[in-house]
Design a protein around this motif. Structure first.
Motif, PDB file in Angstrom:
ATOM      1  N   ALA A 105      11.712  43.043  85.455  1.00  0.00           N
ATOM      2  CA  ALA A 105      11.090  43.237  84.148  1.00  0.00           C
ATOM      3  C   ALA A 105      12.114  43.026  83.032  1.00  0.00           C
ATOM      4  N   GLN A 106      13.335  43.510  83.227  1.00  0.00           N
ATOM      5  CA  GLN A 106      14.397  43.311  82.237  1.00  0.00           C
ATOM      6  C   GLN A 106      14.697  41.830  82.065  1.00  0.00           C
ATOM      7  N   ASP A 107      14.778  41.108  83.175  1.00  0.00           N
ATOM      8  CA  ASP A 107      15.036  39.661  83.116  1.00  0.00           C
ATOM      9  C   ASP A 107      13.914  38.934  82.369  1.00  0.00           C
TER      10      ASP A 107
ATOM     11  N   ALA B 151       3.591  44.616  76.334  1.00  0.00           N
ATOM     12  CA  ALA B 151       2.143  44.697  76.507  1.00  0.00           C
ATOM     13  C   ALA B 151       1.716  43.979  77.794  1.00  0.00           C
ATOM     14  N   ALA B 152       2.303  42.818  78.052  1.00  0.00           N
ATOM     15  CA  ALA B 152       1.972  42.068  79.263  1.00  0.00           C
ATOM     16  C   ALA B 152       2.388  42.843  80.513  1.00  0.00           C
TER      17      ALA B 152
ATOM     18  N   LEU C  95      -0.046  44.195  83.366  1.00  0.00           N
ATOM     19  CA  LEU C  95       0.205  43.837  84.762  1.00  0.00           C
ATOM     20  C   LEU C  95       0.173  45.071  85.660  1.00  0.00           C
ATOM     21  N   VAL C  96       0.879  46.109  85.265  1.00  0.00           N
ATOM     22  CA  VAL C  96       0.908  47.342  86.061  1.00  0.00           C
ATOM     23  C   VAL C  96      -0.489  47.951  86.158  1.00  0.00           C
TER      24      VAL C  96
END
Length: 73
Positions: free
Chosen positions: A37-39, A56-57, A61-62
């Motif tokens: 997620a950081q990348d 937001a994406a 997704l989660v």
């Protein structure tokens, strides 16, 4: 990247998981997801995207995933 402490993992009944190996796997999974997620966030910002849109994406997704197996009691 800011510090992150994995949660205390619980069973469906609310009691904490006690198996060291299970906790290790869950913590490794969360760590890998966090790095990915950081990348994705860093890539988006470097390419001119916004932090808000990526966040937001990621939330969407989660929210879109569900387990393939029933919870164990």
């Amino acid at each position: 990247m800011t510090d992150y402490t994995p949660p205390i993992w619980h069973k469906p009944d609310g009691s904490p998981l006690a198996c060291v190996e299970k906790i290790k796997v869950l913590n490794e999974n969360i760590s890998e997801l966090r790095q990915l997620a950081q990348d994705a966030l860093d890539d988006a910002v470097l390419m001119g995207g916004t932090t808000a849109q990526v966040m937001a994406a990621l939330h969407e997704l989660v929210d879109s995933i569900s387990p393939n197996y029933p919870e164990q009691n």
